[in-house]
Design a protein around this motif. Sequence first.
Motif, mmCIF file in Angstrom:
data_model
loop_
_atom_site.group_PDB
_atom_site.id
_atom_site.type_symbol
_atom_site.label_atom_id
_atom_site.label_comp_id
_atom_site.label_asym_id
_atom_site.label_seq_id
_atom_site.Cartn_x
_atom_site.Cartn_y
_atom_site.Cartn_z
ATOM 1 N N MET A 1 3.553 43.870 24.885
ATOM 2 C CA MET A 1 3.450 45.321 26.294
ATOM 3 C C MET A 1 2.569 46.004 25.917
ATOM 4 O O MET A 1 3.167 47.133 25.975
ATOM 5 C CB MET A 1 5.181 45.479 24.737
ATOM 6 N N ASP A 2 1.484 45.583 24.970
ATOM 7 C CA ASP A 2 0.645 46.507 24.533
ATOM 8 C C ASP A 2 1.160 47.621 23.815
ATOM 9 O O ASP A 2 0.369 48.840 23.911
ATOM 10 C CB ASP A 2 -0.079 47.703 25.851
ATOM 11 N N GLY A 3 2.095 47.631 22.952
ATOM 12 C CA GLY A 3 2.709 49.102 21.584
ATOM 13 C C GLY A 3 3.507 49.757 22.726
ATOM 14 O O GLY A 3 3.664 50.786 22.340
ATOM 15 N N VAL A 4 3.765 49.637 24.047
ATOM 16 C CA VAL A 4 4.851 50.336 24.951
ATOM 17 C C VAL A 4 6.185 49.841 25.506
ATOM 18 O O VAL A 4 5.635 48.857 25.373
ATOM 19 C CB VAL A 4 4.285 50.801 26.139
ATOM 20 N N CYS A 5 6.777 51.057 24.597
ATOM 21 C CA CYS A 5 8.542 50.262 25.626
ATOM 22 C C CYS A 5 8.612 50.073 26.276
ATOM 23 O O CYS A 5 9.100 51.171 26.985
ATOM 24 C CB CYS A 5 9.158 51.376 24.405
ATOM 25 N N ASN B 1 11.443 50.626 27.612
ATOM 26 C CA ASN B 1 12.858 50.986 27.953
ATOM 27 C C ASN B 1 12.382 52.450 28.335
ATOM 28 O O ASN B 1 13.612 52.706 29.199
ATOM 29 C CB ASN B 1 14.004 50.988 26.430
ATOM 30 N N CYS B 2 11.644 52.898 27.725
ATOM 31 C CA CYS B 2 11.922 54.597 27.455
ATOM 32 C C CYS B 2 10.158 54.981 27.969
ATOM 33 O O CYS B 2 9.606 55.897 28.053
ATOM 34 C CB CYS B 2 12.427 55.363 25.960
ATOM 35 N N GLY B 3 9.298 53.812 27.500
ATOM 36 C CA GLY B 3 7.718 54.180 27.750
ATOM 37 C C GLY B 3 6.628 54.811 26.801
ATOM 38 O O GLY B 3 6.055 55.316 26.434
ATOM 39 N N GLY B 4 8.062 54.980 25.477
ATOM 40 C CA GLY B 4 7.621 55.532 24.146
ATOM 41 C C GLY B 4 6.936 54.414 23.229
ATOM 42 O O GLY B 4 6.511 53.481 23.624
ATOM 43 N N GLU B 5 5.837 55.254 22.926
ATOM 44 C CA GLU B 5 4.838 54.045 21.831
ATOM 45 C C GLU B 5 5.823 53.697 20.494
ATOM 46 O O GLU B 5 6.678 53.810 20.067
ATOM 47 C CB GLU B 5 4.374 55.342 20.917
ATOM 48 N N LEU B 6 5.427 52.074 20.471
ATOM 49 C CA LEU B 6 6.297 51.312 19.614
ATOM 50 C C LEU B 6 5.157 51.318 18.595
ATOM 51 O O LEU B 6 4.421 51.203 18.348
ATOM 52 C CB LEU B 6 6.266 49.822 19.563
ATOM 53 N N ALA B 7 5.911 51.538 17.050
ATOM 54 C CA ALA B 7 4.724 52.121 15.761
ATOM 55 C C ALA B 7 6.107 51.128 15.074
ATOM 56 O O ALA B 7 7.482 50.265 15.455
ATOM 57 C CB ALA B 7 4.964 53.401 15.643
ATOM 58 N N PRO B 8 4.677 51.080 13.542
ATOM 59 C CA PRO B 8 5.863 49.772 12.861
ATOM 60 C C PRO B 8 7.304 50.277 12.747
ATOM 61 O O PRO B 8 7.597 51.693 12.114
ATOM 62 C CB PRO B 8 4.659 50.004 11.490
ATOM 63 N N ARG B 9 7.927 49.859 12.134
ATOM 64 C CA ARG B 9 9.732 49.624 11.551
ATOM 65 C C ARG B 9 9.122 50.116 9.803
ATOM 66 O O ARG B 9 8.676 49.430 9.320
ATOM 67 C CB ARG B 9 10.257 49.226 11.420
ATOM 68 N N PRO B 10 9.615 51.085 8.932
ATOM 69 C CA PRO B 10 9.965 51.068 7.714
ATOM 70 C C PRO B 10 10.500 50.008 7.244
ATOM 71 O O PRO B 10 11.185 49.434 7.738
ATOM 72 C CB PRO B 10 10.806 52.396 7.919
#
Length: 61
Positions: free
Chosen positions: A40-44, A46-55
């Motif tokens: 998805m090219d790092g784009v959510c 659902n909201c269009g936000g950035e997908l970042a590594p989860r802690p």
Amino acid sequence: MALEMRDRCERCTTAALPPDGPARICSYECTFCTPCAEAMDGVCPNCGGELAPRPRRAAAD
């Protein structure tokens, strides 16, 4: 307020996401496995936000 550690990818639903394993999240805590996030090219979706590594959280004993 604690981060909700979801255990499944919201896109493929087959990828198990343990608390100490890799995953990607947006600011709304939508959660995806790494292969889906990359597809998805790092784009959510659902909201269009950035997908970042989860802690990561240490596994429970």
